[in-house]
Motif scaffolding. Structure first.
Motif, PDB file in Angstrom:
ATOM      1  N   ALA A  41       0.929  -1.129  -0.042  1.00 37.59           N
ATOM      2  CA  ALA A  41       0.134  -0.076   0.039  1.00 37.59           C
ATOM      3  C   ALA A  41       0.778   1.169  -0.166  1.00 37.59           C
ATOM      4  CB  ALA A  41      -0.800   0.110   1.276  1.00 37.59           C
ATOM      5  N   TYR A  42       1.789   1.206   0.835  1.00 41.24           N
ATOM      6  CA  TYR A  42       2.857   2.443   0.823  1.00 41.24           C
ATOM      7  C   TYR A  42       3.563   2.545  -0.413  1.00 41.24           C
ATOM      8  CZ  TYR A  42       6.727   5.250   1.555  1.00 41.24           C
ATOM      9  OH  TYR A  42       7.805   6.471   1.461  1.00 41.24           O
ATOM     10  N   ARG A  43       4.036   1.459  -1.126  1.00 38.25           N
ATOM     11  CA  ARG A  43       4.626   1.512  -2.253  1.00 38.25           C
ATOM     12  C   ARG A  43       3.874   2.217  -3.217  1.00 38.25           C
ATOM     13  NH1 ARG A  43       5.906  -3.680  -2.287  1.00 38.25           N
ATOM     14  NH2 ARG A  43       4.229  -4.306  -3.815  1.00 38.25           N
ATOM     15  N   LYS A  97     -11.199   7.919   1.681  1.00 34.37           N
ATOM     16  CA  LYS A  97     -12.030   8.591   0.919  1.00 34.37           C
ATOM     17  C   LYS A  97     -11.973  10.029   0.722  1.00 34.37           C
ATOM     18  CE  LYS A  97     -16.055   5.469   2.367  1.00 34.37           C
ATOM     19  NZ  LYS A  97     -17.137   5.540   3.262  1.00 34.37           N
ATOM     20  N   LEU A  98     -11.132  10.671   1.862  1.00 33.72           N
ATOM     21  CA  LEU A  98     -10.814  12.168   1.679  1.00 33.72           C
ATOM     22  C   LEU A  98      -9.636  12.384   0.821  1.00 33.72           C
ATOM     23  CD1 LEU A  98     -11.417  14.957   2.949  1.00 33.72           C
ATOM     24  CD2 LEU A  98      -9.584  14.304   4.684  1.00 33.72           C
ATOM     25  N   LEU A  99      -8.813  11.356   0.697  1.00 34.31           N
ATOM     26  CA  LEU A  99      -7.850  11.376  -0.451  1.00 34.31           C
ATOM     27  C   LEU A  99      -8.285  11.147  -1.655  1.00 34.31           C
ATOM     28  CD1 LEU A  99      -4.689  11.590  -0.962  1.00 34.31           C
ATOM     29  CD2 LEU A  99      -4.741   9.399  -0.602  1.00 34.31           C
ATOM     30  N   LEU A 100      -9.416  10.491  -2.016  1.00 35.18           N
ATOM     31  CA  LEU A 100      -9.878  10.279  -3.227  1.00 35.18           C
ATOM     32  C   LEU A 100     -10.723  11.773  -3.695  1.00 35.18           C
ATOM     33  CD1 LEU A 100     -11.121   6.606  -3.135  1.00 35.18           C
ATOM     34  CD2 LEU A 100      -9.498   7.523  -4.622  1.00 35.18           C
ATOM     35  N   PHE A 159      -4.124   8.415  -8.347  1.00 37.19           N
ATOM     36  CA  PHE A 159      -5.541   8.024  -7.955  1.00 37.19           C
ATOM     37  C   PHE A 159      -5.793   6.620  -7.735  1.00 37.19           C
ATOM     38  CE2 PHE A 159     -10.207   7.581  -9.122  1.00 37.19           C
ATOM     39  CZ  PHE A 159     -10.749   8.412  -8.249  1.00 37.19           C
ATOM     40  N   TYR A 160      -5.231   5.993  -8.697  1.00 34.12           N
ATOM     41  CA  TYR A 160      -5.149   4.413  -8.571  1.00 34.12           C
ATOM     42  C   TYR A 160      -4.524   4.111  -7.078  1.00 34.12           C
ATOM     43  CZ  TYR A 160      -3.342  -0.323  -9.066  1.00 34.12           C
ATOM     44  OH  TYR A 160      -3.504  -1.862  -8.862  1.00 34.12           O
ATOM     45  N   ALA A 161      -3.297   4.765  -6.610  1.00 37.88           N
ATOM     46  CA  ALA A 161      -2.822   4.271  -5.440  1.00 37.88           C
ATOM     47  C   ALA A 161      -3.868   4.533  -4.471  1.00 37.88           C
ATOM     48  CB  ALA A 161      -1.636   5.120  -5.228  1.00 37.88           C
ATOM     49  N   ALA A 162      -4.597   5.862  -4.376  1.00 37.71           N
ATOM     50  CA  ALA A 162      -5.624   6.044  -3.342  1.00 37.71           C
ATOM     51  C   ALA A 162      -6.679   5.049  -3.455  1.00 37.71           C
ATOM     52  CB  ALA A 162      -6.209   7.423  -3.653  1.00 37.71           C
ATOM     53  N   ILE A 163      -7.117   4.581  -4.644  1.00 40.89           N
ATOM     54  CA  ILE A 163      -8.341   3.481  -4.608  1.00 40.89           C
ATOM     55  C   ILE A 163      -7.871   2.440  -4.010  1.00 40.89           C
ATOM     56  CG2 ILE A 163      -9.438   2.109  -6.358  1.00 40.89           C
ATOM     57  CD1 ILE A 163      -9.681   4.395  -8.236  1.00 40.89           C
TER      58      ILE A 163
END
Length: 419
Positions: free
Chosen positions: A22-24, A87-90, A194-198
Motif C-alpha cells: 500500500a505504501y509502495r 475517501k478524503l484522499l480520493l 488516483f489508482y494508489a488512493a483507490i
C-alpha cells in the motif's frame, strides 16, 4: 562483507518501507502525479505571461496558491482526523483533477481568460491542500513506527525528483505541444496517484473523533501550543525558511555576478533540489538518529551557514555546491520534522498536524522571499543573502537549545514509553 560494503549499507537509502504494497503504490502514485503537478505549474505561469505580458499577473499566482493552502490546509487536516482518510484522499484528488480539466478545456477552447486560469489554480490548490495533509496522516497507519522516518525520506526524495523532472518535462512539452498538451499530460499522470488512493485499505479514524470545523482547528492549534516538542518542530522550520531561503535573490545574483546568464540562473534554481536528491540517496542513517530535536536544531544551523557562505562565493560551481549542501541539510531537517509530527502526535491529531505542517512548509519560503527581497532592496545582495543565513543559524541554535523538552527529545525512548 567488507567494511566498505557495510559502511555503504549504513548510509544508503533505506527502502524497507517499499516492502509494504500500500505504501509502495502511494509513493509511486505521488511521485508520478507530482511530476504532472510541477508541469502544470510551469505551464500556467507561462500561459498567464503569454496572455498578459505582465509579471504582476504571474505574481498573483502566489496568493492564488497560498490563501487556499492556509484555509483548506487547516480545515482539510481537521477533516482527515474525523473521516475515512482513504475517501478524503480520493475526494481531494478529484478536486485537483477537475482543476486540471478546467485548464485543459479553456486552453483548447482558445478562451485565453486569465481570470478563469486563476480560478482553476485556486481549485487545484484546494485539492492539494486536502490531499497533502491526508497523505501525511495516512503513512503512520501503513507502516510500523520505526519505518516512518525512512518513508518520509522516500517521500521527500520523490518530491525533489519531481521538482527537477516536472520543469524539465515542461520545457519539452511546451515547445512541442503547447499548453493544452501540458495539461493533458498532467491529467494522465494524475491517474497514478488516483489508482494508489483507490487501492488503499479503509482508514477509519482512531481515538476520539471531533467534528471538523473551526472548533476542531482551534483544538489542533491548542494541542501544538501545549506540546513544546511539536511547537518547536514548527518554530525551527519557520526560522529556517523565513531567514535563510535565498530563492528570491537568484535573479539578482545571476545578473550581478554572472552577467545575467540564464544558464547560471538555471543552476542556481536547481542547486537546492540537487542537494536534496543527493541527501535522499545517502539517507540510510537518518532513521537511526534518536535525539531528533537536538539533531534538527544543528542541521538547520548548517543550512543557514552554508546558505550564508554561498553569498560570498565568486565561482558559479562553488555557489551551486554550497547551496546543494544547504539543500541536503534541508531534506534531513524536513524528514525529522515530519517524523516528529507523525510519531509524537496521537492518530486523532495527525491530520491537523499535517495541515499545519503544510501551511508552514508553503508559507515559510514565501515569507523568506519577502524578507530576502526587502532586505536586498535596502542593503544589497550580499548583506541580505548572508545576513539571513547567519541570522537563521544563530536564532535556531538559541531557540532549539533553550527548550529542554525539544533538546532532550528521544524518539526511541518515547516509543518505548508508549509500549
Amino acid at each position: 562483507m567488507t567494511e566498505v560494503e557495510s559502511g555503504l549499507r549504513r548510509v544508503a537509502l533505506d527502502v524497507r518501507p517499499l516492502k509494504i504494497p500500500a505504501y509502495r503504490r502511494l509513493l509511486v502514485g505521488q511521485g508520478v502525479s507530482f511530476i504532472g503537478f510541477q508541469l502544470t505549474s510551469v505551464a500556467v505561469s507561462a500561459e498567464i505571461y503569454d496572455i498578459t505580458k505582465s509579471s504582476l499577473w504571474v505574481g498573483l499566482l502566489g496568493p492564488a496558491n497560498l490563501i487556499p493552502l492556509v484555509i483548506f490546509g487547516l480545515w482539510g487536516g481537521a477533516i482527515a482526523d474525523a473521516v475515512d482518510r482513504r475517501k478524503l484522499l480520493l475526494a481531494g484528488s478529484v478536486v485537483a483533477w477537475l482543476a486540471t480539466l478546467a485548464l485543459l478545456i479553456q486552453t483548447w477552447a482558445g478562451l485565453k481568460n486569465v481570470y478563469l486560469i486563476l480560478v482553476a489554480v485556486v481549485l487545484q490548490s484546494i485539492g492539494f491542500s486536502i490531499t497533502s495533509p491526508t497523505r501525511g496522516a495516512i503513512i503512520p497507519r501503513l507502516l510500523p513506527r520505526e519505518r516512518v522516518a525512512a518513508a518520509n525520506t522516500l517521500n521527500f526524495l520523490v518530491s525533489s525528483l519531481g521538482s527537477v523532472l516536472g520543469p524539465l518535462l515542461a520545457g519539452v512539452v511546451l515547445v512541442q505541444g503547447g499548453y493544452g498538451t501540458a495539461y493533458l499530460v498532467d491529467g494522465i499522470l494524475f491517474g497514478a496517484g488516483f489508482y494508489a488512493a483507490i487501492r488503499l485499505p479503509r482508514l477509519e479514524p482512531l481515538g476520539e473523533i471531533s467534528r471538523p470545523g473551526l472548533r476542531s482547528v482551534v483544538d489542533g492549534l491548542s494541542y501544538i501550543v501545549s506540546k513544546p516538542i511539536v511547537m518547536m518542530s514548527f518554530a525551527v522550520d519557520i526560522i529556517a525558511m523565513a531567514f535563510a531561503m535565498p530563492r528570491a535573490l537568484f535573479p539578482q545574483m545571476a545578473a550581478e555576478r554572472f552577467d545575467g546568464s540564464t544558464v547560471a540562473f538555471g543552476w542556481l534554481s536547481a542547486s537546492i533540489a540537487i542537494g536534496s536528491v543527493t541527501a535522499g540517496v545517502f539517507s540510510g542513517w537518518m532513521g537511526r538518529v534518536r535525539r531528533q530535536g537536538m539533531a534538527l536544531t544543528f542541521v538547520i544551523a548548517v543550512w543557514g551557514l552554508t546558505v550564508a557562505a554561498a553569498a560570498f562565493a565568486q565561482q558559479l560551481w562553488l555557489v551551486v555546491v554550497l547551496l546543494a549542501m544547504g539543500g541536503a541539510a534541508d531534506l534531513v531537517s524536513a524528514v525529522w520534522r515530519q517524523t516528529i509530527l507523525q510519531t509524537y502526535a496521537p492518530d486523532e491529531m495527525r491530520g491537523r498536524m499535517q495541515g499545519v505542517f503544510m501551511v508552514v512548509v508553503a508559507g515559510g519560503p514565501r515569507l523568506g522571499d519577502l524578507r530576502a527581497g526587502a532586505t536586498a532592496s535596502a542593503f544589497g545582495l550580499v548583506p541580505a543573502w548572508a545576513g539571513g543565513g547567519v541570522a537563521c543559524a544563530v536564532l535556531v541554535l538559541i531557540t532549539g537549545l533553550s527548550v529542554r523538552a525539544f533538546r532532550r527529545y528521544d524518539s526511541v525512548a518515547d516509543r518505548l514509553k508508549e509500549q
